[in-house]
Design a protein around this motif. Structure first.
Motif, PDB file in Angstrom:
ATOM      1  N   ASN A   1      23.575  26.295   8.628  1.00 50.88           N
ATOM      2  CA  ASN A   1      24.205  25.213   7.855  1.00 50.88           C
ATOM      3  C   ASN A   1      25.424  24.760   8.649  1.00 50.88           C
ATOM      4  OD1 ASN A   1      25.650  23.583   6.028  1.00 50.88           O
ATOM      5  ND2 ASN A   1      24.850  24.711   4.266  1.00 50.88           N
ATOM      6  N   LEU A   2      25.229  23.764   9.487  1.00 51.62           N
ATOM      7  CA  LEU A   2      26.284  23.351  10.411  1.00 51.62           C
ATOM      8  C   LEU A   2      27.537  22.883   9.678  1.00 51.62           C
ATOM      9  CD1 LEU A   2      27.166  22.877  13.309  1.00 51.62           C
ATOM     10  CD2 LEU A   2      26.094  20.614  13.202  1.00 51.62           C
ATOM     11  N   GLY A   3      27.360  22.099   8.625  1.00 51.09           N
ATOM     12  CA  GLY A   3      28.515  21.596   7.885  1.00 51.09           C
ATOM     13  C   GLY A   3      29.355  22.704   7.287  1.00 51.09           C
ATOM     14  N   ALA A   4      28.682  23.680   6.671  1.00 48.27           N
ATOM     15  CA  ALA A   4      29.397  24.805   6.062  1.00 48.27           C
ATOM     16  C   ALA A   4      30.071  25.644   7.140  1.00 48.27           C
ATOM     17  CB  ALA A   4      28.424  25.662   5.256  1.00 48.27           C
ATOM     18  N   TYR A   5      29.393  25.801   8.272  1.00 46.50           N
ATOM     19  CA  TYR A   5      29.963  26.589   9.372  1.00 46.50           C
ATOM     20  C   TYR A   5      31.256  25.949   9.876  1.00 46.50           C
ATOM     21  CZ  TYR A   5      30.539  28.601  14.031  1.00 46.50           C
ATOM     22  OH  TYR A   5      31.061  29.213  15.152  1.00 46.50           O
ATOM     23  N   ILE A   6      31.216  24.650  10.150  1.00 49.52           N
ATOM     24  CA  ILE A   6      32.394  23.959  10.674  1.00 49.52           C
ATOM     25  C   ILE A   6      33.535  23.994   9.658  1.00 49.52           C
ATOM     26  CG2 ILE A   6      33.295  21.710  11.389  1.00 49.52           C
ATOM     27  CD1 ILE A   6      30.583  21.120  12.637  1.00 49.52           C
ATOM     28  N   SER A   7      33.181  23.803   8.383  1.00 50.90           N
ATOM     29  CA  SER A   7      34.203  23.842   7.335  1.00 50.90           C
ATOM     30  C   SER A   7      34.880  25.208   7.282  1.00 50.90           C
ATOM     31  CB  SER A   7      33.567  23.521   5.985  1.00 50.90           C
ATOM     32  OG  SER A   7      34.508  23.656   4.936  1.00 50.90           O
ATOM     33  N   THR A   8      34.087  26.263   7.444  1.00 50.45           N
ATOM     34  CA  THR A   8      34.632  27.619   7.383  1.00 50.45           C
ATOM     35  C   THR A   8      35.534  27.914   8.570  1.00 50.45           C
ATOM     36  OG1 THR A   8      32.680  28.406   6.186  1.00 50.45           O
ATOM     37  CG2 THR A   8      34.042  30.062   7.260  1.00 50.45           C
ATOM     38  N   VAL A   9      35.082  27.584   9.789  1.00 47.53           N
ATOM     39  CA  VAL A   9      35.886  27.919  10.967  1.00 47.53           C
ATOM     40  C   VAL A   9      37.177  27.100  11.023  1.00 47.53           C
ATOM     41  CG1 VAL A   9      33.864  28.644  12.287  1.00 47.53           C
ATOM     42  CG2 VAL A   9      34.682  26.288  12.498  1.00 47.53           C
ATOM     43  N   ASN A  10      37.140  25.910  10.450  1.00 46.33           N
ATOM     44  CA  ASN A  10      38.363  25.095  10.431  1.00 46.33           C
ATOM     45  C   ASN A  10      39.410  25.640   9.462  1.00 46.33           C
ATOM     46  OD1 ASN A  10      37.609  23.247  12.380  1.00 46.33           O
ATOM     47  ND2 ASN A  10      36.695  21.828  10.917  1.00 46.33           N
ATOM     48  N   GLN A  11      38.995  26.514   8.561  1.00 46.92           N
ATOM     49  CA  GLN A  11      39.948  27.121   7.625  1.00 46.92           C
ATOM     50  C   GLN A  11      40.560  28.399   8.187  1.00 46.92           C
ATOM     51  OE1 GLN A  11      38.366  27.515   3.563  1.00 46.92           O
ATOM     52  NE2 GLN A  11      36.942  25.852   3.993  1.00 46.92           N
ATOM     53  N   ILE A  12      40.011  28.904   9.282  1.00 49.42           N
ATOM     54  CA  ILE A  12      40.555  30.124   9.873  1.00 49.42           C
ATOM     55  C   ILE A  12      41.884  29.788  10.568  1.00 49.42           C
ATOM     56  CG2 ILE A  12      40.176  31.956  11.571  1.00 49.42           C
ATOM     57  CD1 ILE A  12      37.177  31.573  11.143  1.00 49.42           C
ATOM     58  N   PRO A  13      42.973  30.457  10.208  1.00 44.77           N
ATOM     59  CA  PRO A  13      44.286  30.123  10.775  1.00 44.77           C
ATOM     60  C   PRO A  13      44.336  30.336  12.287  1.00 44.77           C
ATOM     61  CG  PRO A  13      44.498  31.528   8.838  1.00 44.77           C
ATOM     62  CD  PRO A  13      43.062  31.537   9.210  1.00 44.77           C
ATOM     63  N   ILE A  14      45.129  29.516  12.955  1.00 49.50           N
ATOM     64  CA  ILE A  14      45.338  29.650  14.392  1.00 49.50           C
ATOM     65  C   ILE A  14      46.394  30.723  14.632  1.00 49.50           C
ATOM     66  CG2 ILE A  14      46.114  28.457  16.479  1.00 49.50           C
ATOM     67  CD1 ILE A  14      45.121  25.859  15.226  1.00 49.50           C
ATOM     68  N   LEU A  15      46.167  31.586  15.597  1.00 45.60           N
ATOM     69  CA  LEU A  15      47.109  32.661  15.896  1.00 45.60           C
ATOM     70  C   LEU A  15      48.358  32.121  16.600  1.00 45.60           C
ATOM     71  CD1 LEU A  15      44.608  35.282  17.379  1.00 45.60           C
ATOM     72  CD2 LEU A  15      45.625  35.323  15.104  1.00 45.60           C
ATOM     73  N   THR A  16      49.484  32.741  16.300  1.00 39.39           N
ATOM     74  CA  THR A  16      50.686  32.442  17.071  1.00 39.39           C
ATOM     75  C   THR A  16      50.579  33.159  18.417  1.00 39.39           C
ATOM     76  OG1 THR A  16      51.893  34.376  16.275  1.00 39.39           O
ATOM     77  CG2 THR A  16      52.039  32.354  14.945  1.00 39.39           C
ATOM     78  N   ALA A  17      51.435  32.798  19.355  1.00 36.52           N
ATOM     79  CA  ALA A  17      51.402  33.433  20.674  1.00 36.52           C
ATOM     80  C   ALA A  17      51.629  34.939  20.561  1.00 36.52           C
ATOM     81  CB  ALA A  17      52.457  32.801  21.577  1.00 36.52           C
ATOM     82  N   GLU A  18      52.527  35.339  19.657  1.00 38.65           N
ATOM     83  CA  GLU A  18      52.830  36.763  19.496  1.00 38.65           C
ATOM     84  C   GLU A  18      51.641  37.514  18.894  1.00 38.65           C
ATOM     85  OE1 GLU A  18      54.702  34.268  18.443  1.00 38.65           O
ATOM     86  OE2 GLU A  18      56.322  34.404  19.951  1.00 38.65           O
ATOM     87  N   GLN A  19      51.014  36.918  17.876  1.00 43.21           N
ATOM     88  CA  GLN A  19      49.861  37.551  17.250  1.00 43.21           C
ATOM     89  C   GLN A  19      48.703  37.676  18.252  1.00 43.21           C
ATOM     90  OE1 GLN A  19      49.461  34.759  14.056  1.00 43.21           O
ATOM     91  NE2 GLN A  19      50.563  36.046  12.582  1.00 43.21           N
ATOM     92  N   GLU A  20      48.482  36.621  19.009  1.00 44.04           N
ATOM     93  CA  GLU A  20      47.412  36.642  19.999  1.00 44.04           C
ATOM     94  C   GLU A  20      47.651  37.728  21.043  1.00 44.04           C
ATOM     95  OE1 GLU A  20      45.817  32.857  21.740  1.00 44.04           O
ATOM     96  OE2 GLU A  20      46.551  33.741  23.619  1.00 44.04           O
ATOM     97  N   LYS A  21      48.873  37.838  21.515  1.00 42.63           N
ATOM     98  CA  LYS A  21      49.197  38.843  22.534  1.00 42.63           C
ATOM     99  C   LYS A  21      49.001  40.253  21.987  1.00 42.63           C
ATOM    100  CE  LYS A  21      52.803  40.232  25.816  1.00 42.63           C
ATOM    101  NZ  LYS A  21      51.874  40.176  26.976  1.00 42.63           N
ATOM    102  N   GLU A  22      49.405  40.463  20.723  1.00 41.87           N
ATOM    103  CA  GLU A  22      49.241  41.783  20.116  1.00 41.87           C
ATOM    104  C   GLU A  22      47.769  42.169  20.032  1.00 41.87           C
ATOM    105  OE1 GLU A  22      49.417  43.914  15.765  1.00 41.87           O
ATOM    106  OE2 GLU A  22      50.419  41.968  16.024  1.00 41.87           O
ATOM    107  N   LEU A  23      46.930  41.228  19.566  1.00 43.86           N
ATOM    108  CA  LEU A  23      45.501  41.501  19.448  1.00 43.86           C
ATOM    109  C   LEU A  23      44.861  41.708  20.820  1.00 43.86           C
ATOM    110  CD1 LEU A  23      44.576  38.888  16.698  1.00 43.86           C
ATOM    111  CD2 LEU A  23      44.612  41.366  16.433  1.00 43.86           C
ATOM    112  N   ALA A  24      45.257  40.868  21.781  1.00 42.29           N
ATOM    113  CA  ALA A  24      44.692  40.978  23.133  1.00 42.29           C
ATOM    114  C   ALA A  24      45.043  42.317  23.762  1.00 42.29           C
ATOM    115  CB  ALA A  24      45.199  39.831  24.001  1.00 42.29           C
TER     116      ALA A  24
END
Length: 289
Positions: free
Chosen positions: A20-43
């Motif tokens: 379901n492409l529409g539902a997929y795109i809608s879901t991923v667009n709701q996922i918050p973008i990581l801050t630089a600090e959060q991304e570095k911690e996870l990486a």
């Protein structure tokens, strides 16, 4: 939704984009973008500790970026869900190779991997006949459309200008344009209720010899002759060589070199030599028959 140590809300489950492409795109667009600090911690958690949960969060938070890139390949007529899926594979490869000490954001590093996977998918599936196999052809394939100023065929001067920009020859430009604009005929006839309409699909002109009686008899005769020749050749071998070939190649429960070596009280290498010599005798005998 669930929460990780970085307080990022992630969906509990996410279906494939092709479902379901529409539902997929809608879901991923709701996922918050990581801050630089959060991304570095996870990486760092994944890079140093192989924390798979951290890798998953890195992938999930960048899925919207893959959708954005995949949309730029819509002009090739391929399913958007498949393009996104291939891009996601590239994103996962990027996360696996990302070094948090490089001093760049994951999105900048991942773009190469995402596009590389999509490029391969487009090349494999856009035409039945492969149209871009060399590096120069691939470069032309993905840039020619954007460099053309109109939908009309290129003039020689325009081809020379594009060739200069892409560091290829004008002949290569014109050849690729011809491939891109070539008409794709369906291999099989399309459904049509009008029986009077002539069909010109290539499949209709191919002869099917699978059930030709003459060919079936010929194949049966050949198989029978080959089997007979093999038995005759086997009878010419000594008992040990014949037993080795029988048990190594013809029995359902095949023996290993080491099993036969233990039985004959010789080395496995000796069994291999006997097997090789017996095979050569078999080939010689069958070719002479």
């Amino acid at each position: 939704m669930t929460t990780d140590s970085s307080n990022q809300l992630m969906p509990l489950s996410l279906s494939a984009p092709g479902v379901n492409l529409g539902a997929y795109i809608s879901t991923v667009n709701q996922i918050p973008i990581l801050t630089a600090e959060q991304e570095k911690e996870l990486a760092e958690r994944y890079y140093y500790d192989q924390d798979l949960d951290a890798a998953k969060l890195l992938v999930m938070s960048h899925l919207r970026f893959v959708v954005h890139i995949a949309r730029s390949y819509a002009g090739y007529g391929l399913p958007q869900g498949d393009l996104i899926q291939e891009g996601n594979l590239g994103l996962m490869k990027a996360v696996k190779r990302f070094d948090p000490n490089m001093g760049v954001r994951l999105v900048s590093f991942a773009v190469h991997w995402i596009k590389a996977e999509i490029h391969e998918y487009v090349i494999r599936n856009w035409r039945i006949v492969k149209i871009a196999t060399t590096k120069a052809q691939r470069k032309l394939f993905f840039n020619l459309r954007s460099l053309k100023k109109s939908s009309k065929r290129l003039t020689l001067e325009e081809a020379k200008s594009i060739a200069n920009d892409l560091n290829v020859t004008p002949e290569q430009v014109l050849e690729m344009e011809g491939r891109l604009t070539a008409y794709d005929a369906a291999f099989e006839a399309q459904g049509d209720d009008d029986d009077d309409t002539p069909h010109t699909a290539p499949a209709l002109y191919l002869e099917d010899n699978r059930y030709d009686p003459a060919r079936l008899i010929e194949e049966e005769d050949y198989e029978e002759q080959s089997t007979s020749a093999l038995h005759e050749a086997m009878e010419q071998l000594d008992d040990r060589s014949r037993n080795i070939l029988q048990r190594r190649w013809l029995d359902d429960d095949k023996s290993t070199l080491h099993e036969l070596a233990a039985e004959y009280n010789v080395s496995a290498e000796r069994i291999r030599q006997l097997e090789k010599n017996a095979m050569e005798k078999i080939k010689t005998a069958m070719s002479a028959s």
